[in-house]
Design a protein around this motif. Structure first.
Motif, PDB file in Angstrom:
ATOM      1  N   ASN A 329      28.405   7.116  59.256  1.00  0.00           N
ATOM      2  CA  ASN A 329      28.966   7.697  57.974  1.00  0.00           C
ATOM      3  C   ASN A 329      27.844   8.274  57.215  1.00  0.00           C
ATOM      4  N   PHE A 330      27.713   9.475  56.781  1.00  0.00           N
ATOM      5  CA  PHE A 330      26.626  10.300  56.262  1.00  0.00           C
ATOM      6  C   PHE A 330      27.281  11.252  54.978  1.00  0.00           C
ATOM      7  N   LYS A 331      26.360  11.088  53.872  1.00  0.00           N
ATOM      8  CA  LYS A 331      26.668  12.066  52.976  1.00  0.00           C
ATOM      9  C   LYS A 331      25.806  13.405  53.689  1.00  0.00           C
ATOM     10  N   ASN A 332      26.599  14.426  52.888  1.00  0.00           N
ATOM     11  CA  ASN A 332      26.343  15.978  53.390  1.00  0.00           C
ATOM     12  C   ASN A 332      25.216  16.466  52.456  1.00  0.00           C
ATOM     13  N   GLN A 341      21.661   6.996  51.871  1.00  0.00           N
ATOM     14  CA  GLN A 341      22.072   5.625  52.588  1.00  0.00           C
ATOM     15  C   GLN A 341      22.654   5.845  54.001  1.00  0.00           C
ATOM     16  N   LEU A 342      21.856   5.349  54.833  1.00  0.00           N
ATOM     17  CA  LEU A 342      22.418   5.427  56.394  1.00  0.00           C
ATOM     18  C   LEU A 342      23.327   4.180  56.830  1.00  0.00           C
ATOM     19  N   SER A 360      11.692   1.531  64.554  1.00  0.00           N
ATOM     20  CA  SER A 360      12.597   2.482  64.448  1.00  0.00           C
ATOM     21  C   SER A 360      12.473   3.463  63.041  1.00  0.00           C
ATOM     22  N   PHE A 361      12.839   4.580  63.461  1.00  0.00           N
ATOM     23  CA  PHE A 361      12.789   5.655  62.324  1.00  0.00           C
ATOM     24  C   PHE A 361      13.893   6.396  62.215  1.00  0.00           C
ATOM     25  N   LEU A 362      14.273   6.855  60.875  1.00  0.00           N
ATOM     26  CA  LEU A 362      15.201   8.098  60.548  1.00  0.00           C
ATOM     27  C   LEU A 362      14.220   9.202  60.515  1.00  0.00           C
ATOM     28  N   VAL A 363      14.536  10.302  61.438  1.00  0.00           N
ATOM     29  CA  VAL A 363      13.807  11.449  61.732  1.00  0.00           C
ATOM     30  C   VAL A 363      14.545  12.349  61.030  1.00  0.00           C
ATOM     31  N   PHE A 364      14.014  13.496  59.926  1.00  0.00           N
ATOM     32  CA  PHE A 364      14.413  14.526  59.359  1.00  0.00           C
ATOM     33  C   PHE A 364      13.550  15.702  60.037  1.00  0.00           C
ATOM     34  N   GLU A 393      21.051   1.098  55.681  1.00  0.00           N
ATOM     35  CA  GLU A 393      19.794   0.993  55.192  1.00  0.00           C
ATOM     36  C   GLU A 393      19.522   2.216  54.109  1.00  0.00           C
ATOM     37  N   SER A 394      18.968   1.987  53.108  1.00  0.00           N
ATOM     38  CA  SER A 394      18.702   2.937  52.066  1.00  0.00           C
ATOM     39  C   SER A 394      17.270   3.542  52.218  1.00  0.00           C
ATOM     40  N   VAL A 395      17.246   4.658  52.554  1.00  0.00           N
ATOM     41  CA  VAL A 395      15.976   5.589  53.065  1.00  0.00           C
ATOM     42  C   VAL A 395      15.400   6.498  51.872  1.00  0.00           C
TER      43      VAL A 395
END
Length: 450
Positions: A329-332, A341-342, A360-364, A393-395
């Motif tokens: 579930n994602f924000k656009n 928020q991930l 672990s990483f969230l990558v943009f 998680e809040s990134v």
């Protein structure tokens, strides 16, 4: 009055339109992704079928060509057994140490890891070394294994008796006192992040003088108790697996609980008082005991039974961990320098968890290929078999400029030397998500930062 009536209708029309309320605007900014699981046999570090390759004293290192061929088999680990028969009464030679060092270098170049074992004889009636010699050899190996810990998946305790299986000993070490001394020295010599496997569950219980399986409070730490797992070299071969178990039911239950935190693996051998294990029995046992790896070379008739009954590939998929995305579930759109928020649901459909610490990483990733990595608090070891794991998680987005970005999840090796190597990153078992060049998993969502 007429104008007042028109104004009231105008405002009522805006309200009835519904699209501009705060809740509706928020909903329009949300996207959900349902990920498709993959049935493909995929390669991942520190798990799966492995080859056992032994080498005599001062023998030849594994060739790079042989290691590179492992990719075609989806094999990422090998069990490397070093026989030290020439050094039962002396220090290890420079040639022997160089053999091991060369192997480590070639493992790294090929993108594989090893399960280590050392022994002094492959003969039941053969001689092993004294405790003093074993401890001296471990001291010699200390810097070598420390410098190359990144390519060591696990270590089998070894050293004592034939094949290093801890059952026979010409030097009186096949008892709790001798086993404790060797294991204690190994725990001292090998870096704390490396887990060591003993041959039978009672060996660990007797050495540490305990019987209750460890829990999460101990299991995710680096104490000696949390670093010792199990290897079984006669899996499914008799009622007690050639003496692996004394109280079969109780000890299997104990391993099943401990194996949430420490690895199990090994090989099959010729069945004696039981038939060759069927697919269904094998799956039940591997699931119960959370098997991470199994020898691809032995015992042939057992492996052929699985191939003939179409479960070999299934075991190849399920040995160890097999992580897949279920939903996201994602924000656009979000504002620059805000928090993102991930929300992901991850499933582990393998027999076992991940045992070694990963990052672990969230990558943009922008349209021009520029990437920004944000480390997550996710401990991938806690994604347990057959349980949905909610990653929330809040990134922090500080430092990421406005623009559109594809989102990726990267689970990389904790070693600085291996973190950019895609062969050592964890691939999720979904279709259309793996980016092999970068070792990242595409979350199939584009975020706009305003």
């Amino acid at each position: 009055m007429k104008y007042k009536f028109i104004i009231i209708l105008f405002f009522n029309a805006i309200i009835s339109c519904g699209g501009n309320s705060d809740d509706d605007i928020e909903k329009q900014n949300d996207s959900s992704v349902i990920y498709t699981p993959s049935n493909e046999v995929i390669s991942n570090p520190e798990r799966g079928f492995m080859h056992l390759w032994s080498v005599k004293s001062e023998g030849q290192p594994i060739t790079e060509a042989v290691l590179n061929d492992l990719k075609s088999e989806n094999v990422t680990i090998i069990n490397r057994l070093y026989y030290l028969e020439a050094f039962k009464n002396s220090d290890l030679s420079a040639a022997q140490l160089n053999l091991i060092k060369t192997d480590f270098e070639r493992f790294r170049n090929a993108g594989v890891k090893c399960i280590l074992r050392f022994a002094y004889t492959d003969d039941i009636d053969g001689e092993d070394a004294s405790l003093n010699i074993i401890e001296s050899h471990l001291d010699q190996l200390k810097s070598l294994v420390s410098e190359n810990s990144d390519v060591i998946a696990f270590v089998q305790a070894g050293f004592i008796g034939a094949w290093g299986e801890w059952y026979y000993s010409s030097n009186g070490l096949a008892n709790t006192e001798g086993r404790r001394a060797v294991l204690t020295k190994m725990l001292e010599v090998f870096p704390k992040e490396i887990k060591i496997q003993v041959r039978a569950p009672l060996y660990k219980q007797n050495i540490f003088n305990y019987s209750e399986a460890i829990g999460a409070d101990v299991g995710y730490g680096t104490s000696d108790l949390a670093r010792v797992g199990f290897h079984n070299d006669c899996f499914l071969a008799s009622a007690d697996d050639y003496g692996t178990y004394q109280n079969v039911s109780a000890e299997k239950t104990y391993i099943s609980k401990e194996a949430f935190f420490v690895p199990t693996g090994g090989e099959t051998c010729p069945p004696t008082d039981v038939p060759i294990a069927s697919c269904s029995k094998s799956e039940i046992e591997m699931s119960l005991l959370k098997w991470s790896y199994l020898n691809l070379d032995y015992y042939g008739p057992v492996l052929d039974e699985w191939r003939a009954n179409n479960c070999f590939n299934d075991f190849q998929r399920k040995l160890g961990y097999r992580l897949s995305l279920k939903t996201g579930n994602f924000k656009n759109e979000v504002s620059e320098n805000s928090n993102y928020q991930l929300n992901l649901v991850i499933k582990n459909v393998g027999f076992a968890p991940v045992y070694n610490v990963k990052k672990s990483f969230l990558v943009f990733k922008s349209k021009d290929g520029t990437t920004y990595k944000r480390e997550l608090n996710l401990d991938i070891r806690k994604v347990l078999p057959n349980v949905d794991y909610n990653l929330t998680e809040s990134v922090n987005l500080s430092g990421i400029p406005a623009g559109e970005y594809q989102l990726f999840l990267k689970i990389e090796d904790s070693s600085e030397a291996l973190k950019e190597r895609s062969e050592y990153a964890i691939r999720l078992a979904n279709t259309g998500t793996w980016e092999s060049s970068d070792g990242m998993n595409n979350l199939l969502h584009t975020l706009k930062i305003n």
